[in-house]
Scaffold this motif. Structure first.
Motif, PDB file in Angstrom:
ATOM      1  N   LEU A 139      63.141 -15.560-114.401  1.00  0.00           N
ATOM      2  CA  LEU A 139      61.679 -14.437-114.997  1.00  0.00           C
ATOM      3  C   LEU A 139      60.674 -15.849-114.320  1.00  0.00           C
ATOM      4  CD1 LEU A 139      63.003 -15.636-118.564  1.00  0.00           C
ATOM      5  CD2 LEU A 139      63.046 -13.664-116.861  1.00  0.00           C
ATOM      6  N   LYS A 141      58.590  -8.364-109.612  1.00  0.00           N
ATOM      7  CA  LYS A 141      58.513  -8.054-110.808  1.00  0.00           C
ATOM      8  C   LYS A 141      58.438  -6.087-111.228  1.00  0.00           C
ATOM      9  CE  LYS A 141      54.498  -7.598-112.719  1.00  0.00           C
ATOM     10  NZ  LYS A 141      53.335  -8.186-113.164  1.00  0.00           N
ATOM     11  N   SER A 176      56.878 -14.188-113.145  1.00  0.00           N
ATOM     12  CA  SER A 176      55.734 -14.071-113.922  1.00  0.00           C
ATOM     13  C   SER A 176      54.189 -14.872-112.505  1.00  0.00           C
ATOM     14  CB  SER A 176      55.720 -15.484-114.386  1.00  0.00           C
ATOM     15  OG  SER A 176      55.705 -16.657-113.947  1.00  0.00           O
ATOM     16  N   PHE A 235      57.124 -14.927-123.970  1.00  0.00           N
ATOM     17  CA  PHE A 235      58.721 -14.838-123.549  1.00  0.00           C
ATOM     18  C   PHE A 235      59.365 -15.725-125.565  1.00  0.00           C
ATOM     19  CE2 PHE A 235      58.900 -16.526-119.339  1.00  0.00           C
ATOM     20  CZ  PHE A 235      58.137 -15.070-119.301  1.00  0.00           C
ATOM     21  N   ILE A 263      58.204 -11.172-122.342  1.00  0.00           N
ATOM     22  CA  ILE A 263      59.952 -10.516-122.002  1.00  0.00           C
ATOM     23  C   ILE A 263      60.830 -11.107-123.236  1.00  0.00           C
ATOM     24  CG2 ILE A 263      61.214 -11.518-121.388  1.00  0.00           C
ATOM     25  CD1 ILE A 263      60.346 -10.834-119.026  1.00  0.00           C
TER      26      ILE A 263
END
Length: 287
Positions: free
Chosen positions: A205, A214, A209, A80, A129
């Motif tokens: 998030l 998603k 994950s 990320f 991300i």
């Protein structure tokens, strides 16, 4: 699948990065978290102190190889980028070039580093991300050109990463304003209840994950906050299709309906999540 999973976060000492690390650490022994930043995050399992404006890439690769993987061929489940800084500058400013360099250092270069690391270390089914800006995507303001240029480049890096690493998922989130002092001062008329909480983004998030709702590889997802709920808006999806010898890429702007991208806690009654084996861990609404 092996546990613990591995998360690498660029900018993990900032407000959003810290919220993400705290959120992921609510599940004991499920995540090993590695932070790359100018400062340490005490909750992370390991910190790599790194300045994106300096040429320390070989040393960083060496540290990651030795301290994270121990020489084996494991890769990160998630990488990320949450680094960022805001300093507006207009075409009229005498310091426009200095302000642009500052914005590149704190926004563009961390995103570029994230893409570089993802190309080398993200797992085939991993999640990368990038953190953009919704206002920059939707509005053009000449008085904020230096910040807009830096964040627009982050959006471009995210899209290019999705094409470069098609076997994993690269998503760019574009949050509306975060609740901090500078945003309150810059947008005094905006309803403070509509500022996006860092913790809500962290929860979203986390769900992505572990595979829940998603979005597709190449998505640009706007994040807004309304009536106590985090809402998602699919702004653009980069469709990548392959034949045996060719790859075709097209960008398709999509509608404003966030339906299938909304987190489960916004679309159905609260449901507890479970680890393999039936052990309950935290529910997003309990954070």
């Amino acid at each position: 699948k092996r546990l613990p999973k591995k998360l690498l976060i660029v900018g993990g000492a900032g407000k959003l990065g810290s919220s993400i690390i705290s959120c992921f650490k609510k599940i004991p022994n499920y995540w090993s978290i590695y932070n790359i930043d100018l400062e340490k995050n005490p909750v992370a399992d390991h910190n790599f102190l790194f300045d994106c404006s300096e040429t320390q890439i070989p040393e960083l690769h060496k540290d990651i190889s030795e301290k994270v993987f121990g020489g084996n061929k494991e890769k990160f489940d998630c990488i990320f980028c949450t680094a960022g800084k805001k300093n507006y500058g207009s075409f009229k400013d005498k310091e426009i070039f200095e302000k642009l360099e500052e914005m590149k250092k704190h926004n563009t270069l961390p995103a570029l580093l994230t893409s570089h690391l993802a190309k080398n270390y993200i797992a085939n089914d991993g999640l990368t991300i990038f953190t953009g800006c919704l206002n920059v995507f939707k509005q053009i303001e000449g008085a904020k050109v230096t910040y807009n240029m830096a964040k627009t480049s982050v959006h471009a890096i995210g899209l290019n990463t999705s094409a470069e690493i098609p076997d994993s998922t690269s998503i760019t989130i574009l949050p509306d304003l975060f609740p901090d002092k500078s945003n309150y001062e810059d947008f005094p008329r905006k309803d403070k209840g509509s500022f996006v909480p860092h913790a809500s983004v962290a929860e979203l998030l986390h769900m992505w994950s572990i595979g829940e709702t998603k979005p597709e590889n190449g998505s640009l997802v706007g994040l807004t906050y309304e009536s106590g709920l985090l809402k998602t808006e699919l702004l653009q999806l980069k469709i990548i299709s392959r034949t045996r010898n060719q790859k075709y890429e097209t960008c398709k702007p999509l509608g404003l309906s966030p339906g299938p991208l909304w987190p489960p806690c916004l679309r159905r009654p609260p449901q507890p999540h479970h680890l393999p084996g039936g052990n309950k861990y935290f529910h997003p609404q309990a954070a």
